[in-house]
Design an enzyme around this catalytic site. Sequence first.
Site, short mmCIF file in Angstrom:
data_model
loop_
_atom_site.label_atom_id
_atom_site.label_comp_id
_atom_site.label_asym_id
_atom_site.label_seq_id
_atom_site.Cartn_x
_atom_site.Cartn_y
_atom_site.Cartn_z
N ARG A 193 0.85 -1.18 0.00
CA ARG A 193 0.00 0.00 0.00
C ARG A 193 0.89 1.24 0.00
O ARG A 193 2.01 1.23 0.53
CB ARG A 193 -0.92 0.02 1.22
CG ARG A 193 -2.03 -1.03 1.19
CD ARG A 193 -3.05 -0.73 0.11
NE ARG A 193 -4.19 -1.66 0.12
CZ ARG A 193 -4.27 -2.74 -0.64
NH1 ARG A 193 -3.25 -3.06 -1.45
NH2 ARG A 193 -5.34 -3.53 -0.60
N HIS A 237 -1.77 1.16 -9.81
CA HIS A 237 -2.37 0.12 -8.97
C HIS A 237 -3.11 -0.90 -9.83
O HIS A 237 -4.22 -1.35 -9.48
CB HIS A 237 -3.32 0.76 -7.94
CG HIS A 237 -3.54 -0.09 -6.73
ND1 HIS A 237 -3.89 0.41 -5.49
CD2 HIS A 237 -3.45 -1.45 -6.55
CE1 HIS A 237 -4.02 -0.57 -4.62
NE2 HIS A 237 -3.75 -1.70 -5.23
#
Length: 328
Positions: A241, A289
Amino acid sequence: MKDCLIHAKTFARIAPRLKGLEDKLNIIVMDDNGVFSKASTGETVTEPKPEIAFGNAEAFFCPGVRQFILAVAGSSRLDWFQSAAAGIENPGLVMIGKAANTYTTNHTQSEAMAEWALWQALDYFRQGPKHRAQQEAGVWEKLDSREIRGSNWLIVGFGSIGASTGRRVMALGGHVTGLRRSQGLAEGADRIAHPDTLMAELPQADVVLLCVPHTPETEGMANAGFFAAMQPGALFMNLGRGALVDEAALMAALDAGRPAHAALDVASQEPLPADHPLWAHPHVTLTPHDSPQTHGTLIGADDTFIENLRRYFSGEPMKHLVDKSQFA
């Protein structure tokens, strides 16, 4: 019969695999616009109250995602939710996790994410950016490069992504150290070390890959001290993350040559603002992402749902079960 909510595109793809369950499932589908209907008749359903729901990329990334999450999280009858994601920290998933009696995840996306890591490492080792610059300039000049063979990889957070990456690296002759709390031998690693040894392991690594989840303990773990411990010429990658990384410290470290390059599939802000300095940094490769976004990942999530559906109705233990306490 159990009311089961899935995206219309998903149902169109997996319908043949649901043969034999017609007397157990009442399929409710949602289209891209968030309109619900019965799959058997096409009749509109105004307030679905699913007992089973499957949330995958087609549901999570369509314009009707808000309606999907509200229908699932708002169902007082939700018995089981199957997520196509491995993580559970998204606020929408937390809402669903609190509502569901049973919540299961999926780990088949680790294969696509491992290929992303290998792609980035090969591109860096084989001087991809310089070769592309030379091609654009019309320059024919041979460049020395490196191989995966003989390289040392440190995978921080050795779960399904780490193991999938490690298997590929070892097949190419690289050496893999995985960091995780549970010790012992693990497929995809030459050895397993405890996370407490992180700072001692960093100087030995040619490649450092972050795969840990975002928690209060891991937030900002890749900071100035972390990067100062890495060797010059090393590659840093993040598949966890964005909050794991102090981005200002990373850019300062890259300017100082330690590490030499960073490949990031996640960022502190997503979407990343167009004026963020990460976009223009010469030693950063950035992807939006989308490392797990492949057809294989989509099909793998279907496979997990179908298998868990079989287990659900047969009373067998389900795969990738998340403890209810994780959503407290």
